[in-house]
Write a protein that holds these residues in place. Structure first.
Motif, PDB file in Angstrom:
ATOM      1  N   ASN A   1      -7.575   9.966   4.114  1.00 10.39           N
ATOM      2  CA  ASN A   1      -6.541   9.188   4.797  1.00 10.39           C
ATOM      3  C   ASN A   1      -6.922   7.711   4.871  1.00 10.39           C
ATOM      4  OD1 ASN A   1      -8.247   8.830   7.009  1.00 10.39           O
ATOM      5  ND2 ASN A   1      -7.135  10.230   8.341  1.00 10.39           N
ATOM      6  N   LEU A   2      -6.066   6.946   5.497  1.00 11.67           N
ATOM      7  CA  LEU A   2      -6.234   5.502   5.595  1.00 11.67           C
ATOM      8  C   LEU A   2      -7.530   5.096   6.290  1.00 11.67           C
ATOM      9  CD1 LEU A   2      -4.843   2.797   5.060  1.00 11.67           C
ATOM     10  CD2 LEU A   2      -3.709   3.040   7.264  1.00 11.67           C
TER      11      LEU A   2
ATOM     12  N   MET B   1       0.856  -1.179   0.000  1.00 10.43           N
ATOM     13  CA  MET B   1       0.000   0.000   0.000  1.00 10.43           C
ATOM     14  C   MET B   1       0.894   1.232   0.000  1.00 10.43           C
ATOM     15  SD  MET B   1      -2.982   1.109   2.648  1.00 10.43           S
ATOM     16  CE  MET B   1      -3.914  -0.324   2.264  1.00 10.43           C
ATOM     17  N   CYS B   2       0.517   2.220  -0.765  1.00 15.37           N
ATOM     18  CA  CYS B   2       1.307   3.438  -0.895  1.00 15.37           C
ATOM     19  C   CYS B   2       0.565   4.592  -0.222  1.00 15.37           C
ATOM     20  CB  CYS B   2       1.530   3.733  -2.371  1.00 15.37           C
ATOM     21  SG  CYS B   2       2.514   5.195  -2.671  1.00 15.37           S
ATOM     22  N   LEU B   3       1.048   5.033   0.916  1.00 14.91           N
ATOM     23  CA  LEU B   3       0.460   6.161   1.626  1.00 14.91           C
ATOM     24  C   LEU B   3       1.418   7.337   1.544  1.00 14.91           C
ATOM     25  CD1 LEU B   3      -0.811   4.286   4.784  1.00 14.91           C
ATOM     26  CD2 LEU B   3      -2.107   4.893   2.749  1.00 14.91           C
ATOM     27  N   SER B   4       0.870   8.544   1.469  1.00 14.20           N
ATOM     28  CA  SER B   4       1.705   9.724   1.310  1.00 14.20           C
ATOM     29  C   SER B   4       1.511  10.714   2.448  1.00 14.20           C
ATOM     30  CB  SER B   4       1.379  10.420  -0.018  1.00 14.20           C
ATOM     31  OG  SER B   4       1.737   9.604  -1.095  1.00 14.20           O
ATOM     32  N   THR B   5       2.482  11.605   2.548  1.00 13.68           N
ATOM     33  CA  THR B   5       2.435  12.726   3.472  1.00 13.68           C
ATOM     34  C   THR B   5       2.258  13.992   2.644  1.00 13.68           C
ATOM     35  OG1 THR B   5       3.902  11.582   4.999  1.00 13.68           O
ATOM     36  CG2 THR B   5       3.668  13.951   5.306  1.00 13.68           C
ATOM     37  N   VAL B   6       1.368  14.889   3.088  1.00 18.03           N
ATOM     38  CA  VAL B   6       1.098  16.133   2.371  1.00 18.03           C
ATOM     39  C   VAL B   6       1.793  17.275   3.100  1.00 18.03           C
ATOM     40  CG1 VAL B   6      -0.675  17.735   1.567  1.00 18.03           C
ATOM     41  CG2 VAL B   6      -1.122  15.272   1.558  1.00 18.03           C
ATOM     42  N   PHE B   7       2.560  18.059   2.334  1.00 17.98           N
ATOM     43  CA  PHE B   7       3.245  19.226   2.856  1.00 17.98           C
ATOM     44  C   PHE B   7       2.737  20.465   2.135  1.00 17.98           C
ATOM     45  CE2 PHE B   7       6.190  15.749   3.569  1.00 17.98           C
ATOM     46  CZ  PHE B   7       6.604  15.975   4.868  1.00 17.98           C
ATOM     47  N   GLU B   8       2.676  21.575   2.854  1.00 22.78           N
ATOM     48  CA  GLU B   8       2.320  22.857   2.237  1.00 22.78           C
ATOM     49  C   GLU B   8       3.568  23.706   2.135  1.00 22.78           C
ATOM     50  OE1 GLU B   8      -1.045  26.235   2.704  1.00 22.78           O
ATOM     51  OE2 GLU B   8       0.091  25.789   4.510  1.00 22.78           O
ATOM     52  N   GLN B   9       3.794  24.240   0.936  1.00 21.44           N
ATOM     53  CA  GLN B   9       4.883  25.183   0.737  1.00 21.44           C
ATOM     54  C   GLN B   9       4.299  26.576   0.887  1.00 21.44           C
ATOM     55  OE1 GLN B   9       6.958  24.882  -2.971  1.00 21.44           O
ATOM     56  NE2 GLN B   9       8.534  26.308  -2.342  1.00 21.44           N
ATOM     57  N   ALA B  10       4.642  27.229   1.995  1.00 20.26           N
ATOM     58  CA  ALA B  10       4.093  28.553   2.294  1.00 20.26           C
ATOM     59  C   ALA B  10       4.730  29.608   1.386  1.00 20.26           C
ATOM     60  CB  ALA B  10       4.341  28.892   3.762  1.00 20.26           C
ATOM     61  N   GLU B  11       4.161  30.797   1.390  1.00 19.65           N
ATOM     62  CA  GLU B  11       4.685  31.900   0.578  1.00 19.65           C
ATOM     63  C   GLU B  11       6.107  32.261   0.963  1.00 19.65           C
ATOM     64  OE1 GLU B  11       1.939  35.147   0.671  1.00 19.65           O
ATOM     65  OE2 GLU B  11       0.322  33.965  -0.167  1.00 19.65           O
ATOM     66  N   THR B  12       6.471  31.984   2.204  1.00 18.94           N
ATOM     67  CA  THR B  12       7.832  32.260   2.680  1.00 18.94           C
ATOM     68  C   THR B  12       8.783  31.102   2.367  1.00 18.94           C
ATOM     69  OG1 THR B  12       7.313  31.322   4.834  1.00 18.94           O
ATOM     70  CG2 THR B  12       6.987  33.694   4.557  1.00 18.94           C
TER      71      THR B  12
ATOM     72  N   LEU C   1      -0.738  16.645   6.489  1.00 21.49           N
ATOM     73  CA  LEU C   1      -1.439  15.368   6.653  1.00 21.49           C
ATOM     74  C   LEU C   1      -0.477  14.204   6.484  1.00 21.49           C
ATOM     75  CD1 LEU C   1      -4.375  16.174   4.242  1.00 21.49           C
ATOM     76  CD2 LEU C   1      -4.562  16.083   6.712  1.00 21.49           C
ATOM     77  N   ARG C   2      -0.811  13.103   7.147  1.00 27.27           N
ATOM     78  CA  ARG C   2      -0.050  11.864   6.993  1.00 27.27           C
ATOM     79  C   ARG C   2      -1.006  10.734   6.612  1.00 27.27           C
ATOM     80  NH1 ARG C   2       5.058  12.584   8.898  1.00 27.27           N
ATOM     81  NH2 ARG C   2       5.359  14.253  10.413  1.00 27.27           N
ATOM     82  N   ASN C   3      -0.468   9.674   6.081  1.00 33.34           N
ATOM     83  CA  ASN C   3      -1.233   8.473   5.713  1.00 33.34           C
ATOM     84  C   ASN C   3      -2.345   8.747   4.708  1.00 33.34           C
ATOM     85  OD1 ASN C   3       0.328   6.863   7.476  1.00 33.34           O
ATOM     86  ND2 ASN C   3      -0.926   7.537   9.191  1.00 33.34           N
ATOM     87  N   VAL C   4      -2.066   9.585   3.721  1.00 37.08           N
ATOM     88  CA  VAL C   4      -3.054   9.900   2.680  1.00 37.08           C
ATOM     89  C   VAL C   4      -3.089   8.758   1.673  1.00 37.08           C
ATOM     90  CG1 VAL C   4      -3.610  11.474   0.790  1.00 37.08           C
ATOM     91  CG2 VAL C   4      -2.835  12.375   2.985  1.00 37.08           C
TER      92      VAL C   4
END
Length: 63
Positions: free
Chosen positions: A36-37, A1-12, A19-22
């Protein structure tokens, strides 16, 4: 199973873990829905910046 982590790249250019386990990603014109899972959904208003399936990382950002 392939689960991903979501990161936000802020303006700075800071990287923030959102999020984790997407397991599922649904893309709409002005939003992204992550599931998520356990089936919980999170709506993010913004756009995709990068998807790295080898590293299981999804990067998003505000428009």
């Amino acid at each position: 199973m392939c689960l991903s982590t979501v990161f936000e790249q802020a303006e700075t250019n800071d990287i923030i873990c959102l999020l984790r386990n997407v397991a599922k990603v649904q893309i709409y014109p002005k939003k992204i829905v992550f599931t998520n899972l356990m089936g919980a959904q999170t709506v993010y208003v913004g756009s995709l910046r990068n998807i790295d399936l080898l590293e299981n990382v999804i990067t998003v950002g505000k428009n």
